[in-house]
Design an enzyme around this catalytic site. Sequence first.
Site, short mmCIF file in Angstrom:
data_model
loop_
_atom_site.label_atom_id
_atom_site.label_comp_id
_atom_site.label_asym_id
_atom_site.label_seq_id
_atom_site.Cartn_x
_atom_site.Cartn_y
_atom_site.Cartn_z
N GLY A 46 27.79 39.80 41.18
CA GLY A 46 27.26 40.31 42.48
C GLY A 46 28.72 41.08 43.14
N GLN A 51 34.22 45.17 49.12
CA GLN A 51 35.07 45.21 47.63
C GLN A 51 35.02 46.75 47.41
OE1 GLN A 51 32.70 42.03 45.89
NE2 GLN A 51 34.38 41.79 44.78
N CYS A 88 35.91 36.50 40.69
CA CYS A 88 35.71 37.47 41.66
C CYS A 88 36.16 38.80 41.05
CB CYS A 88 36.13 37.37 43.00
SG CYS A 88 35.98 38.49 44.28
N LEU A 89 35.52 40.01 41.18
CA LEU A 89 35.67 41.19 40.75
C LEU A 89 37.09 41.63 41.38
CD1 LEU A 89 32.44 42.93 40.27
CD2 LEU A 89 34.03 42.27 38.48
N HIS A 130 29.07 33.40 47.86
CA HIS A 130 30.39 34.36 47.55
C HIS A 130 30.14 35.51 48.47
CE1 HIS A 130 33.47 35.66 44.67
NE2 HIS A 130 33.01 36.51 45.24
N GLU A 131 28.88 36.38 48.04
CA GLU A 131 28.84 37.68 48.56
C GLU A 131 28.90 37.89 50.03
OE1 GLU A 131 29.55 39.98 46.42
OE2 GLU A 131 29.11 38.52 44.71
N HIS A 134 32.21 37.43 51.42
CA HIS A 134 33.03 38.83 51.50
C HIS A 134 32.63 39.44 52.77
CE1 HIS A 134 35.09 39.31 47.67
NE2 HIS A 134 34.09 39.07 46.94
ZN ZN Z 1 33.80 38.40 45.03
#
Ligand code: ZN
Length: 159
Positions: A46, A51, A88-89, A130-131, A134
Amino acid sequence: MAILNIVKEGDPTLRKVCRPVTEITPRIIQLLDDMQETLIDSNGAGLAAPQVGILRRIAVVDMEDGIVELINPEIIETEGEQEELEGCLSVPDVWGITHRPAKVTVRAMNRNGEIFTVTGEDLDARCFCHEIDHLDGHLFTDKAVRILTPDEVAEIRGE
Ligand code: ZN
C-alpha cells in the site's frame, strides 16, 4: 504516469495530518495514476499520499483483485484482532509486529466521486489501518508491539 519519490522517516511530511479531497480534479486523477505506478514499482502492499509528499487523504492498496484507490477513507467497522508482521516503504529495512483488527471495512470515495465500502482481512486489513494511519501522521513503528532485530529481519528475508 510517473514513478514518484517516496519520502523516508524523518521527513516532516510523514507527521502531518492530511486534508480531505473535496473535488476530484485532473491533478487528483494524475496523483492516483502515479501512486498506482509507484506502488507497483516499489513492490509494496500500500501507499499513502503523504509518502509521496502530498498532504491529501488518498491511499492505494494492492488487494487480490487489483489495486483499490481510497479517497478520504474511513474505517467504519472492525472485527477480531491479529498480531502480524508489518513494514513500510518509508521506513526501509525495519519490520515490526503490530496489533490490528483481523477484518476491517473502509468507506471511501473512488475517482468517479462515488462512495463505496471495501472489506479486507489479514494483510489487507493491516494495510487499510496502516495507510489510514499515514493520513493522520502516524507510522507503524509508533504502535508496533515489537520491532524486530536486524537478525530476525535477515531471517525473514532469507539472507
Ligand atoms: Zn507505510
